[in-house]
Every structure is written in structure tokens, then in C-alpha cells.
Design a protein around this motif. Structure first.
Motif, PDB file in Angstrom:
ATOM      1  N   GLN A 248       1.850   5.233  -2.164  1.00  0.00           N
ATOM      2  CA  GLN A 248       2.207   5.578  -3.457  1.00  0.00           C
ATOM      3  C   GLN A 248       3.700   5.535  -3.951  1.00  0.00           C
ATOM      4  O   GLN A 248       4.477   6.435  -3.121  1.00  0.00           O
TER       5      GLN A 248
ATOM      6  N   ASN B  69      -0.468   1.037  -7.551  1.00  0.00           N
ATOM      7  CA  ASN B  69       0.159   2.071  -6.797  1.00  0.00           C
ATOM      8  C   ASN B  69       1.633   2.211  -7.040  1.00  0.00           C
ATOM      9  O   ASN B  69       2.255   3.217  -6.453  1.00  0.00           O
TER      10      ASN B  69
ATOM     11  N   GLU C 214       0.884  -1.095  -0.029  1.00  0.00           N
ATOM     12  CA  GLU C 214       0.095  -0.019  -0.023  1.00  0.00           C
ATOM     13  C   GLU C 214       0.962   1.232   0.130  1.00  0.00           C
ATOM     14  O   GLU C 214       2.005   1.252   0.450  1.00  0.00           O
TER      15      GLU C 214
ATOM     16  N   ASN D 203       0.919  -3.799  -9.396  1.00  0.00           N
ATOM     17  CA  ASN D 203       0.325  -3.099  -8.490  1.00  0.00           C
ATOM     18  C   ASN D 203       0.164  -1.535  -9.090  1.00  0.00           C
ATOM     19  O   ASN D 203       1.185  -0.920  -9.242  1.00  0.00           O
TER      20      ASN D 203
ATOM     21  N   ARG E  97       4.373   3.059  -9.797  1.00  0.00           N
ATOM     22  CA  ARG E  97       4.769   3.518 -11.055  1.00  0.00           C
ATOM     23  C   ARG E  97       6.305   3.641 -11.360  1.00  0.00           C
ATOM     24  O   ARG E  97       7.225   3.868 -10.214  1.00  0.00           O
TER      25      ARG E  97
END
Length: 517
Positions: free
Chosen positions: A117, A147, A115, A145, A149
């Protein structure tokens, strides 16, 4: 852009794409953008599952993103992912296109449950053999996922960013704008850093494992060979390694591994791991040994403790922890490590294009590094402590033919100078006159040999004055049931083929010890 042979191979791979997606390119009017456009048009011409748009507006140009229709993936390449990164591009195309990865179900679930960012940026060079592991790991995590990048950036193409961030070593990984790490990292290591709860969980799992018949500490050529030979005997076998492949992962060209005419270190390391996985071997990565507690009585269990808090027990051990780059141990070296002081010319050389650098060491590795760098940088100063170079004659002849190389012998490097952010000069002492001389430069590549990874064994296993584990003809140490193999031992000539043979011998010796005791 791609030749006919490469197109044929790529088309075969792209048949595995099952989920349609699009490539969105951000281009300008540069030659590199035209090259990238040609590459992307070649790709989409090979499959009807991938479409191309060239109306992207990303600030980094040329670059391209791989987008699924549902928009759940953020994965981008800034630059042309050729050279070592072409494999990263192919894997990204397959994974975004729905082809499953080879990761274990447990690791995939762990990635999907992370979880927060996480905006990752990885700076790579096309000649870096360490970079693809990082790029491929983060690309896969971005696929699994939403979340996470990731953008992979060719540092040689985006020099302004490299200069602004003072990047002098690749791979360099940034997370949410802050430096996250440098050097080779795989999925497990990245996960351990962003999912801090995993370390404790993994340590408890290792503690709960039953004792092994034979446990390898180290996953380089010696450890891999030992694992294969042990597993073939049908005994309970484990490998605990900081990173599978060891020093081989940092080796570029390999041309003397018998029966393999030419390969590269990372490729050989993957082949070793895949071979080990053909057998019933428990591989435990990211485990750095910190202490050895030998068995207290004949027939007892040896225990190895790790920095993670984990511990493992075994009837016999094979210590194969290898070696690491030897450092200069002069003022400024640690302060400017990764800021101009480097140990891998193949990885970091492109970041010093047009600059002045030094290579420390006149053996084969040092002279090879100077030759390679001379084709990239403005000038190379090779500094050798001895009164003559120790490299093979053919290498010395090549070095002497280069006009932008200066060779300084009988010189002792005494200090690395910098401005607080990056290297600016090197100081050496002329061993004949004792005069201190300053050489202005921007990079220093250290190539002065290896040190055995045996610090954790001091006072337990008998070591040589150089810190190598003393072994007998069968790979045995001074402690019954504990064997050693590879570059960490007193066996001469640190070569991959020798380490493989020594690993096999140690495993056979361990098995012989088991059946006799």
C-alpha cells in the motif's frame, strides 16, 4: 477560467478520452475554490465523457479527485494545477480516461506488479519546473496500480501543512506519512525505491549487453548530440545517464539556444530525448558512473562501472557527465539543505513568500535569482565575495531598482545557523574589517557556479586543477578511444549550444577513431 485558445487546445486533447469518469470536487467558500470550480466546469463543458460533482468531503479544500466508475484509481489535486502543473492535469485527464501512456510495456508491467500500500503526497509550487515530472510519474502509477494512491498539493496554498512538515524545498514527496524524497524523480527512480528487487535485475541486464561501438556517459545536451551523430553512422550506440537532460532540467528560461527564441529546460530536455529516440540508441537511465577501467591494449574494450552494480563495455567512450551546483562548504549547509538552504529559486521561491532570504553569488544566476525572489519574499540580501557584482549590466540595473533588496559585497559566507529544524540566520565575514556579521533570515539560495562531475575519473583521465577533463581540439582525452564533451571538460563557456556542438564533434572523432583502428 480558461481562455478561448486554451479551451480549443484542451478540447482537442479530450477527444482522446475513451473511458467515462467523474471529477469530484471538495470546495469551500474561498476565492481559490471559486476559481477551481470555474476551471472544472470549463473542462466538463468540452467533453461528454467527464462529469462533475461538487459535493466532495475531502479535508483539503479546494481539491478534486479523478474517479473511474469502478473505483480503482485514487488520484487527487489539492489546489489549482495551473502554471507548470497544467500539463500534469491534462495528462491525468487523458490517462484516467483510458488514453495509453508512452511508457514501455516492461515498465507498465513492473508498475502493475508492485505489491503493498503506497499513499503518496507530493508538495509542489506552480513555478517549479522540476515538480511536474514527479506529479506526472506518481499520477500515472496511481492510474496503473490500485495499490498506489497520490495527491498533488500546492504548497503555497496549503501553508499550514508546509509549516507543520517544515517543507522548504519542492518537490517534496511523502510516502505513508514519511518523507520519501526531494527533488526531481521520474517513474524509473520511484520504482527503484519501492521495488528494491528491480535494481539487481536491471544491473544483471546491463552486464549482459554486448559491447557498444560508442557509449555516452551522460545524457545532457552533449551526450544527446553525441548519440544522434553516432547513431547516424550506423554503429552500435548507447547512452548511460543518471538522468536524461542533465543540468538543463534545472534551467528555467532559455533564450539563447540558436533558432529557438524561447523555451524552458525540461521542455528542451524532453525534445532532446525524443530526438535521440528517433534513432537506434540504447538509453539506460538511473545509471551513475563510479569507475572507469580503460582498455588494456589497443583495440580492446573500455569498461564503465556504475553505483547500481551494473557495468558496460565499449570500443569508444564519450564522457559527458556535465556539472552540478557548487556548494558553499560551510558549517550548517548540509544540515539545513532542503530546510532553508536551496539551490533552485524558481522551484522553492514560493515557499518563502513573505519571508527574508539571502542569495549567495553576484553573477548572472545570482542576480537573476535575487530579482525573481524580490517579487515573492519580504526581503532579499545578496551576498557577493568579490568587490563588485559580475552580472550583466542590464541585470544589475534591474536589481538596483528594487526597494526590498540589500547588496553586500566583499563578504565571505562562513556559517548557516538554524534551530535544528530550519534555517534561522547566516553568518558572513566582512573581508575589509574581518568582522563577523549575522543576518537573520529563513532561506538561503546558493548561486555560485558549477563543479564538474568528474570525481569518479580522478587518477584515470587527465584532469585540470579545477577537475575538468582536459580535451584536445577533437574532444580527445589522454587515453586513446576515450573522448569528452560538455560542461565536464576544459572547453570554455558553459553554454547549452556549445555543449551540443562539442558532443557532435566528440561523436565524429569517436567514429574516426573506430574506422582508423
Amino acid at each position: 477560467m480558461l481562455d478561448a485558445n486554451l479551451k480549443t487546445q484542451l478540447q482537442a486533447y479530450l477527444e482522446k478520452v475513451t473511458q467515462p469518469f467523474e471529477i469530484v470536487a471538495s470546495l469551500d467558500d474561498s476565492d481559490k475554490s471559486r476559481e477551481l470550480s470555474g476551471l472544472l466546469h470549463d473542462i466538463v463543458s468540452l467533453t461528454d465523457k467527464i462529469t462533475l460533482r461538487e459535493d466532495g468531503r475531502d479535508a483539503r479544500q479546494p481539491s478534486f479527485a479523478l474517479n473511474r466508475p469502478n473505483g480503482t484509481i485514487s488520484l487527487r489535486f489539492a489546489g489549482l494545477p495551473m502554471g507548470h502543473e497544467f500539463t500534469s492535469l491534462v495528462l491525468a485527464l487523458l490517462q484516467v480516461g483510458g488514453h495509453p501512456s508512452k511508457l514501455s510495456a516492461e515498465l507498465i508491467e513492473q508498475i502493475q506488479q508492485v505489491e503493498g500500500q503506497f499513499n503518496f503526497e507530493t508538495y509542489f509550487s506552480l513555478s517549479c519546473q522540476n515538480c511536474p515530472d514527479v506529479v506526472q510519474a506518481l499520477n500515472l502509477m496511481a492510474v496503473l496500480n490500485p495499490n498506489i494512491r497520490h495527491v498533488a498539493i500546492d504548497g503555497a496554498l496549503f501553508q499550514a501543512e508546509v509549516e507543520a512538515r517544515q517543507i522548504m524545498s519542492v518537490p517534496s514527496i511523502y510516502l505513508n506519512g514519511e518523507l520519501f524524497g526531494q527533488g526531481r524523480m521520474g517513474v524509473e527512480e520511484i520504482l527503484a525505491k519501492i521495488d528494491t528487487r528491480s535494481t539487481g535485475r536491471d544491473a544483471e541486464k546491463l552486464k549482459a549487453k554486448a559491447a557498444f561501438d560508442v557509449l555516452m556517459i551522460g545524457g545532457g545536451p552533449a551526450g544527446a548530440a553525441a548519440a544522434i551523430y553516432a547513431a547516424r553512422k550506423g554503429i552500435r550506440t548507447g547512452v548511460a545517464a543518471e538522468r536524461f537532460g542533465g543540468q538543463v532540467l534545472d534551467t528555467m528560461a532559455i533564450e539563447n539556444f540558436i533558432s529557438v527564441q524561447e523555451t524552458e529546460g525540461p521542455k528542451l530536455a524532453r525534445a532532446l530525448e525524443e530526438h535521440v529516440k528517433q534513432y537506434d540508441v540504447d538509453i539506460m537511465n538511473l545509471q551513475r558512473a563510479s569507475a572507469l577501467i580503460p582498455a588494456s591494449h589497443a583495440g580492446g574494450l573500455h569498461e564503465v562501472r556504475f553505483e547500481s552494480g551494473a557495468s558496460l563495455k565499449a570500443k569508444t567512450l564519450i564522457l559527458a557527465t556535465g556539472a552540478r551546483w557548487r556548494e558553499m562548504n560551510v558549517p550548517g549547509e548540509q544540515q539545513y539543505r532542503g530546510k532553508g538552504v536551496a539551490y533552485c529559486p524558481h522551484c522553492d521561491g514560493p515557499l518563502f513568500k513573505g519571508k527574508r532570504v539571502a542569495v549567495i553569488g553576484g553573477g548572472n544566476s545570482g542576480v537573476e535569482a535575487a530579482i525573481d525572489l524580490a517579487g515573492i519574499v519580504a526581503h532579499v540580501t545578496l551576498i557577493e565575495f568579490d568587490s563588485q557584482l559580475r552580472a550583466d549590466a542590464v541585470l544589475q540595473n534591474k536589481l538596483n531598482s528594487l526597494s526590498n533588496v540589500t547588496i553586500i559585497k566583499s563578504a565571505l559566507t562562513t556559517e548557516v545557523l538554524g534551530d535544528g529544524q530550519k534555517v534561522t540566520a547566516l553568518v558572513y565575514q566582512d573581508r575589509h574589517s574581518d568582522q563577523l556579521i549575522t543576518v537573520e533570515l529563513q532561506g538561503i539560495f546558493v548561486q555560485i557556479g558549477l563543479l564538474p562531475n568528474s570525481d569518479w575519473l580522478k587518477g584515470v583521465v587527465e584532469l585540470s586543477p579545477r577537475g575538468e577533463i582536459i580535451v584536445d581540439a577533437k574532444g580527445g582525452t589522454n587515453i586513446p578511444g576515450i573522448f569528452a564533451a560538455g560542461d565536464v571538460t576544459t572547453v570554455p563557456y558553459k553554454q547549452i549550444v556549445i555543449a551540443v556542438g562539442e558532443g557532435a564533434k566528440a561523436a565524429l572523432s569517436a567514429f574516426d577513431h573506430l574506422i582508423r583502428s
